[in-house]
Design an enzyme around this catalytic site. Structure first.
Site, PDB file in Angstrom:
ATOM      1  N   LYS A  16       0.756  -1.295   0.038  1.00 59.92           N
ATOM      2  CA  LYS A  16       0.014   0.105  -0.097  1.00 59.92           C
ATOM      3  C   LYS A  16       0.831   1.386  -0.045  1.00 59.92           C
ATOM      4  CE  LYS A  16      -2.804  -0.472   3.499  1.00 59.92           C
ATOM      5  NZ  LYS A  16      -3.911  -0.697   4.541  1.00 59.92           N
ATOM      6  N   LYS A  74       3.095   1.952   2.328  1.00 63.48           N
ATOM      7  CA  LYS A  74       3.359   2.413   3.659  1.00 63.48           C
ATOM      8  C   LYS A  74       4.518   1.466   4.328  1.00 63.48           C
ATOM      9  CE  LYS A  74      -1.442   3.886   4.788  1.00 63.48           C
ATOM     10  NZ  LYS A  74      -2.532   4.014   5.849  1.00 63.48           N
TER      11      LYS A  74
HETATM   12  N1  C2G Z   1      -8.947   7.398   9.032  1.00 62.81           N
HETATM   13  C1  C2G Z   1     -10.143   8.400   9.556  1.00 62.81           C
HETATM   14  N2  C2G Z   1      -9.480   9.550   9.915  1.00 62.81           N
HETATM   15  C2  C2G Z   1      -8.226   9.955   9.859  1.00 62.81           C
HETATM   16  C3  C2G Z   1      -7.307   8.758   9.465  1.00 62.81           C
HETATM   17  C4  C2G Z   1      -7.816   7.454   9.310  1.00 62.81           C
HETATM   18  O1  C2G Z   1     -11.361   8.297   9.826  1.00 62.81           O
HETATM   19  N3  C2G Z   1      -7.765  10.953  10.349  1.00 62.81           N
HETATM   20  C5  C2G Z   1      -9.899   6.003   8.992  1.00 62.81           C
HETATM   21  C6  C2G Z   1      -9.289   5.429   7.666  1.00 62.81           C
HETATM   22  O2  C2G Z   1     -10.447   6.285   6.759  1.00 62.81           O
HETATM   23  C7  C2G Z   1      -9.825   4.105   7.587  1.00 62.81           C
HETATM   24  C8  C2G Z   1      -8.958   3.684   9.138  1.00 62.81           C
HETATM   25  O3  C2G Z   1      -8.996   4.973   9.776  1.00 62.81           O
HETATM   26  O4  C2G Z   1     -11.089   3.540   7.754  1.00 62.81           O
HETATM   27  C9  C2G Z   1      -7.727   3.160   9.007  1.00 62.81           C
HETATM   28  O5  C2G Z   1      -6.944   4.209   8.182  1.00 62.81           O
HETATM   29  P1  C2G Z   1      -5.414   3.645   7.740  1.00 62.81           P
HETATM   30  O6  C2G Z   1      -4.827   3.081   8.713  1.00 62.81           O
HETATM   31  O7  C2G Z   1      -4.862   4.726   7.128  1.00 62.81           O
HETATM   32  O8  C2G Z   1      -6.039   2.385   6.724  1.00 62.81           O
HETATM   33  P2  C2G Z   1      -6.033   2.621   5.122  1.00 62.81           P
HETATM   34  O9  C2G Z   1      -4.561   2.763   4.680  1.00 62.81           O
HETATM   35  O10 C2G Z   1      -6.923   3.436   4.745  1.00 62.81           O
HETATM   36  O11 C2G Z   1      -6.468   1.112   4.917  1.00 62.81           O
HETATM   37  O12 C2G Z   1      -8.101  -2.331   2.123  1.00 62.81           O
HETATM   38  C10 C2G Z   1      -8.402  -1.327   3.033  1.00 62.81           C
HETATM   39  C11 C2G Z   1      -7.184  -0.680   3.471  1.00 62.81           C
HETATM   40  O13 C2G Z   1      -6.671  -1.448   4.163  1.00 62.81           O
HETATM   41  C12 C2G Z   1      -7.448   0.533   4.142  1.00 62.81           C
END
Ligand code: C2G
Length: 137
Positions: A49, A51
């Protein structure tokens, strides 16, 4: 007396350096049902991804598993496992932040799909930058 099956909510993410944005998402997701299951990105999938996580999967899993509104944490190792997971766990609703709006609509044939608003002003990237800045002092 018929006992209602618990309503399962499923979501996915990296949840690295857990912060209030993650907590807001998980808490609101859990409020949509009775159980919250989280597909937690493995370290290799996190890398796919784009990251590099600060905390390895086992630490991110430990932290999530100790949140009162998380009922199960399982490994997310590919983009394509969601449909299988939804069937396996009999999830009623898939929830994710609205930065993903529209991206998982194909899951609507399996369950309810809900995009929740992201929490503004906070991200793991911002936290990493802040730590780096403090480290330079
Ligand atoms: N999130 C949020 N507000 C933020 C940061 C993150 O609501 N300020 C939410 C994201 O939208 C997501 C969840 O927290 O629903 C987890 O965020 P991440 O760990 O960044 O996950 P992501 O990379 O979006 O992975 O298959 C789907 C992916 O694995 C999603």
């Amino acid at each position: 007396m018929n006992v209602r099956r618990p309503k399962i909510i499923i979501t996915y993410g990296s949840f690295d350096v857990l912060h209030r944005g993650h907590i807001n998402l998980l808490r609101r997701a859990r409020a949509l049902g009775d159980k919250l299951y989280v597909g937690l990105s493995s370290d290799p999938f996190n890398h796919a991804k784009g990251k590099l996580s600060v905390f390895p999967y086992r630490d991110r899993k430990l932290i999530l598993e100790n949140l009162k509104f998380v009922d199960r944490v399982f490994k997310e190792s590919s983009w394509s496992q969601k449909a299988r997971d939804i069937k396996k766990y009999q999830a009623d609703t898939f929830v994710i932040g609205d930065d993903w709006r529209g991206k998982f609509d194909e899951l609507k044939k399996l369950c309810r799909v809900v995009y929740l608003s992201r929490t503004g002003g906070i991200s793991t990237t911002k936290i990493k930058r802040r730590i780096a800045a403090l480290h330079r002092i």
